[in-house]
Write a protein that holds these residues in place. Structure first.
Motif, PDB file in Angstrom:
ATOM      1  N   ALA B  60     -28.459 -24.998 -65.045  1.00 45.72           N
ATOM      2  CA  ALA B  60     -28.414 -23.998 -63.970  1.00 45.72           C
ATOM      3  C   ALA B  60     -27.097 -24.090 -63.194  1.00 45.72           C
ATOM      4  O   ALA B  60     -26.466 -23.073 -62.907  1.00 45.72           O
ATOM      5  N   LEU B  63     -23.808 -23.942 -66.433  1.00 46.81           N
ATOM      6  CA  LEU B  63     -23.795 -22.821 -67.378  1.00 46.81           C
ATOM      7  C   LEU B  63     -24.134 -21.496 -66.697  1.00 46.81           C
ATOM      8  O   LEU B  63     -23.626 -20.449 -67.076  1.00 46.81           O
ATOM      9  N   MET B  64     -25.011 -21.553 -65.669  1.00 49.45           N
ATOM     10  CA  MET B  64     -25.349 -20.309 -64.948  1.00 49.45           C
ATOM     11  C   MET B  64     -24.473 -20.139 -63.708  1.00 49.45           C
ATOM     12  O   MET B  64     -24.671 -19.201 -62.938  1.00 49.45           O
ATOM     13  N   HIS B  65     -23.539 -21.067 -63.506  1.00 51.61           N
ATOM     14  CA  HIS B  65     -22.572 -20.992 -62.402  1.00 51.61           C
ATOM     15  C   HIS B  65     -23.216 -20.957 -61.019  1.00 51.61           C
ATOM     16  O   HIS B  65     -22.650 -20.367 -60.091  1.00 51.61           O
ATOM     17  N   ILE B  66     -24.387 -21.549 -60.870  1.00 57.78           N
ATOM     18  CA  ILE B  66     -25.037 -21.492 -59.545  1.00 57.78           C
ATOM     19  C   ILE B  66     -24.181 -22.203 -58.498  1.00 57.78           C
ATOM     20  O   ILE B  66     -24.152 -21.797 -57.336  1.00 57.78           O
ATOM     21  N   GLU B  69     -22.085 -19.634 -56.937  1.00 56.81           N
ATOM     22  CA  GLU B  69     -22.682 -18.311 -56.726  1.00 56.81           C
ATOM     23  C   GLU B  69     -22.574 -17.846 -55.269  1.00 56.81           C
ATOM     24  O   GLU B  69     -22.298 -18.639 -54.372  1.00 56.81           O
TER      25      GLU B  69
END
Lengths: 258, 104
Positions: B60, B63-66, B69
């Motif tokens: 998270a 890879l999901m750039h949280i 964010e």
């Protein structure tokens, strides 16, 4: 009429609309899977001692699928990076990798499902239970053939046979059978929650494959007509794919290892 | 992990592979704990769930750039986490409310 904020950030949210929409969707997905995980916990801690199966699933196959899905998460991210850096060849390559890995994941999962559907528990008139994989089950035959073992009590089935334990081919006359049932979702609570959780997850994988396949194939025309919007579509589909990976990261230990 | 540009494609790829390597090492550690059959089952469950949570943080966060964010996204996720935890607490609460010695 042009749809606003498909590329540029909306002033009040600070990002483009599709991305905030995807995050809201993922939040609802978290609650969907959260509800099912919650059900799993309740069923697991509520099960009387000795009735919850252990070791029914193949840990090597589960580990392999974890590796496959994690690799596909990396390849989908690299496809987006390739789009960001305007490299069409790399984008095509990495997205093709993602698709191949996703299909491989589904093949492994199908094999695991098939293994459960041909695994039978057969209750016999003499009180014993025959447990194993179906080899022969012809309608016109007066017997069935299983590859497995006989046990005296149902509780002995809660753990799979130890490595090295000899399994036999068992020819069982139909006249001796009281009840016969395979290891489908109807078999017991563990398999019901296992098929529900992994089935829903597999549906998400199929959905992701359709979207990624579209972006890799016909949808990739947008690379030349509206490159920025296409890159944003890749980012949003990537977010969904990472979420699918995230769910599996919890499903694997909870179902296979605990 | 910083957002990519045309100069750092390979560097970004290396970072992604590092995240993959960490996730795999943690996963294999969980599998090792499973095969070790530790005497203390509660400890094994705790270790496995903690390892899965670390894996999730890596996926998270990076890879999901949280980690980079926007505030609004963080707010949405924070709200969801609160509801998610409340859901789990309801489950555990329901279980604990069953009187000892009775069948639920």
């Amino acid at each position: 009429m042009e749809i606003p904020y498909t590329i540029e950030a909306r002033p009040d949210t600070g990002t483009y609309n599709a991305k905030i929409g995807m995050w809201l969707f993922l939040a609802s997905e978290m609650m969907l899977f959260g509800g099912l995980f919650s059900s799993y916990i309740l069923l697991r801690i509520g099960a009387p001692p000795g009735t919850w199966p252990h070791g029914w699933l193949s840990v090597p196959l589960g580990t392999l699928n974890t590796m496959i899905l994690s690799l596909s998460a990396i390849s989908t991210l690299m496809a987006w990076v390739a789009a960001k850096t305007n490299n069409y060849g790399r984008f095509k390559f990495f997205h093709a990798c993602t698709l191949l890995l996703a299909v491989t994941f589904l093949c492994v999962k199908s094999y695991e499902y098939h293994d459960k559907f041909i695994h039978y528990e057969v209750q016999l008139k003499d009180g014993r239970i025959a447990d194993g994989h179906m080899i022969e089950n012809k309608k016109d035959s007066d017997h069935i053939v299983l590859h497995g073992r006989y046990v005296k009590a149902h509780s002995e089935l809660m753990t799979m046979p130890a490595k090295g334990e000899k399994l036999d081919e068992m020819e069982i006359p139909r006249a001796d059978i009281v009840k016969m049932e395979n290891y489908g979702p109807w078999h017991n609570t563990f398999l019901a929650i296992y098929f529900t959780l992994t089935g829903l997850h597999a549906l998400h994988i199929i959905g992701g494959v359709l979207v990624i396949g579209y972006l890799w194939g016909p949808g990739s025309k947008m690379w030349y007509t509206n490159h920025d919007q296409f890159t944003n579509r890749l980012e949003v589909s990537g977010l969904f794919w990472h979420f699918v990976d995230l769910v599996w990261i919890f499903l694997f230990p909870v179902l296979y290892l605990l | 992990m910083s957002k990519p540009n045309s100069e750092n494609f390979d560097g970004y790829g290396r970072k992604c592979l590092m995240v993959f390597a960490v996730v795999m090492v943690i996963t294999l550690s969980m599998v090792a704990v499973f095969y070790a059959h530790p005497a203390n089952q509660h400890m094994a469950i705790g270790i496995t769930l903690a390892a899965a949570a670390v894996n999730a943080v890596f996926v998270a966060g990076y890879l999901m750039h949280i980690v980079s964010e926007r505030r609004l996204t963080m707010l949405v996720l924070a709200f969801t986490t609160v509801f998610f935890v409340a859901l789990l607490c309801l489950t555990i609460g329901a279980r604990l409310s069953v009187p000892v010695g009775t069948v639920h």
